[in-house]
Structures are given as C-alpha cells and as structure tokens.
Design an enzyme around this catalytic site. Structure first.
Site, short mmCIF file in Angstrom:
data_model
loop_
_atom_site.label_atom_id
_atom_site.label_comp_id
_atom_site.label_asym_id
_atom_site.label_seq_id
_atom_site.Cartn_x
_atom_site.Cartn_y
_atom_site.Cartn_z
N CYS A 151 -6.46 -6.77 107.90
CA CYS A 151 -5.81 -6.70 109.21
C CYS A 151 -4.95 -5.44 109.25
CB CYS A 151 -4.99 -7.94 109.52
SG CYS A 151 -3.41 -8.08 108.70
N CYS B 48 2.75 -2.24 100.52
CA CYS B 48 2.48 -3.35 99.59
C CYS B 48 3.01 -3.00 98.20
CB CYS B 48 0.98 -3.63 99.53
SG CYS B 48 0.36 -4.48 101.00
N CYS C 140 -4.17 -10.14 104.27
CA CYS C 140 -3.86 -10.05 105.69
C CYS C 140 -2.42 -10.53 105.86
CB CYS C 140 -4.85 -10.83 106.55
SG CYS C 140 -4.85 -12.60 106.33
#
Length: 274
Positions: free
Chosen positions: A196, A204, A120
């Site tokens: 989230c 990422c 998150c």
C-alpha cells in the site's frame, strides 16, 4: 549550469527536504503526486512546492505530469553521480571505502528457503492475502510473513472467508506490527514488499541483513464503498492481482539473477496492473 556535489548536498541539508527525498527513494521507481507527498509528510502545499523545487533544481528529483497532476520521482542517475563523486572520485575507488555491488545471485544454494515480508498499514487484507498466497504458491522455496505499520488487530473477515473458500491455510494468519520483525530474534528477510502507498511512504525499520525491497501497491479493498457485491468484487480483484504478481515472482530464475537484475524484475512485477 552544471550541478556540483555541494549543490546537491546543500539541497539535502534541510531536514524536511531530506525527508521528502527519502520518501521518493522509498517509492522508486514510482512517481508520487505532489498532494500525496504533502499528506505523507504533513506539509502545507506551498511548503511542499518549495522543497520540491529545491530538489528539482539540484536535479535530485524529476517532475512529470499526468493529466492535471504533477508527479515526482527520484532522479537515480543524479543520485548515483552524487555517491560516485563522494565514494569514487574522492576515495580513488579504494575497495575498503567504496560501496561494492555483489554480482552473486541471492539464491546461494538450491535448498535455501527465502523469507519475504509483506507490509501494509492495517495488516488486515492485502498483506494477509499475499502472505497466504506466497506460502501456498512458493513450492517450499519461500516462507512468507506479513505485518502492518498500524495493525488493525485482526484480519478482515472477508479476507478469511475468501482464502478459506480457495483452500488456503488460514490458521496462522493474524494482524501484527512491523516491529515484530525488526528485532535480532526475528527471521531475517530476503525480501520486503510494501503493498500500500501509505506504508511505502513511511520510514520503516532498518531490516537486519539488508533485504531487497520493492513497492507492489494496490487499492485497499477494505475502503471500497458501495453495495455488498461491489465490496466483495474489490476483495476478489485484490486477490487476483496479488496472485498474478506472486506467480510471476516465484517463477523468476533466482539461481542465476544477480541482485541488480533481480531488483529490476521485482520492480517490474510491482507495476503489473492485472
């Protein structure tokens, strides 16, 4: 008019349109409101609309309406058609050039431990709870970790109190960055879950070993406003939803599901509402 390969490649040739398309692919199979896309990519609403229309015209994304809000999602059949055209028709299905999907289950041996990372933004509440729950409920078959794209520095006190009251192991819980898991020395993940929307919208790191990924978004209890009782309830609800999802996850027949079937299962779990 039939959409050709060059039409779709042209739609993806613009860097910002490509960023938008990649965001929707990260969020697949979810649909994302236009406003959230604009915020995530720091785009003006009219610019976002122009990019969305270009990708929609190329049939790379599809539009739906929820109330007065327009939502967008990746058009997976068209995306597959694009890659089939590039890597199937063009390369004559040569196995050394074309992408092949393994039909093997992810559980290659009965005693293999599967690693899962929950991400998150702050790594203070949702991902911390998920880490503790999976490590407890996984019956030794899973090893769970958590991280944040912008770690807060420490787990939220309400989370530590909640987990402690429910007899979870809390001594090793800490807030940490996703960068910690992107190095060659880090444990190789089998699953990466974003919990989230903000973290799911971000690009990422490329994880070693190509782990399976899914979005299990839920509201951030840390941002709940109101009385102390209302805030406490928000943490309890987040915990309950995560526990239900993780219970469903650990119950999957990993030894028999191939990667595509397993991907569909973990996607479905991410849409569990309670």
């Amino acid at each position: 008019m039939e959409i050709e390969i060059h039409d779709r490649l042209s739609a993806l040739a613009h860097p910002k349109r490509l960023d938008l398309f990649q965001l929707l692919m990260r969020r697949y199979p979810d649909s994302v409101p236009a406003g959230e896309i604009a915020d995530a990519l720091a785009l003006k609403p009219n610019t976002t609309s122009t990019y969305l229309n270009a990708l929609k015209a190329a049939e790379l994304i599809v539009q739906s309406r929820t109330g007065t809000s327009l939502h967008y999602s990746a058009n997976l059949p068209a995306v597959r058609g694009l890659f089939n055209g590039l890597l199937g028709d063009c390369c004559q299905n040569r196995p050394d050039l074309c992408l092949q999907t393994s039909g093997d289950p992810i559980m290659t041996s009965p005693d293999r431990v599967l690693n899962a990372l929950f991400i998150c933004t702050g790594n203070s509440a949702r991902s911390i709870m998920a880490e503790a729950i999976l490590n407890a409920e996984g019956n030794g078959q899973f090893r769970a970790y958590s991280a944040g794209t912008a770690p807060s520095g420490q787990p939220h006190p309400e989370v530590i109190e909640l987990l402690s009251q429910k007899d979870y192991e809390i001594s090793n819980l800490r807030s940490k960055s996703v960068d910690e898991f992107a190095s060659d020395a880090a444990p190789q993940m089998d699953f990466v879950f974003t919990v989230c929307d903000h973290a799911a919208n971000e690009a990422c790191p490329t994880w070693p070993g190509q782990p399976m990924s899914a979005h299990w978004g839920l509201a951030d209890p840390v941002k709940t406003e109101g009385t102390d009782a209302q805030k406490h309830l928000a943490f309890q609800q987040a915990y309950g939803l995560l526990r239900n999802r993780i219970t469903a996850f650990v119950s999957l027949p990993f030894e028999t599901l191939d990667r595509i079937s397993l991907q569909h299962k973990v996607d479905d779990i991410g849409r569990m509402a309670e």
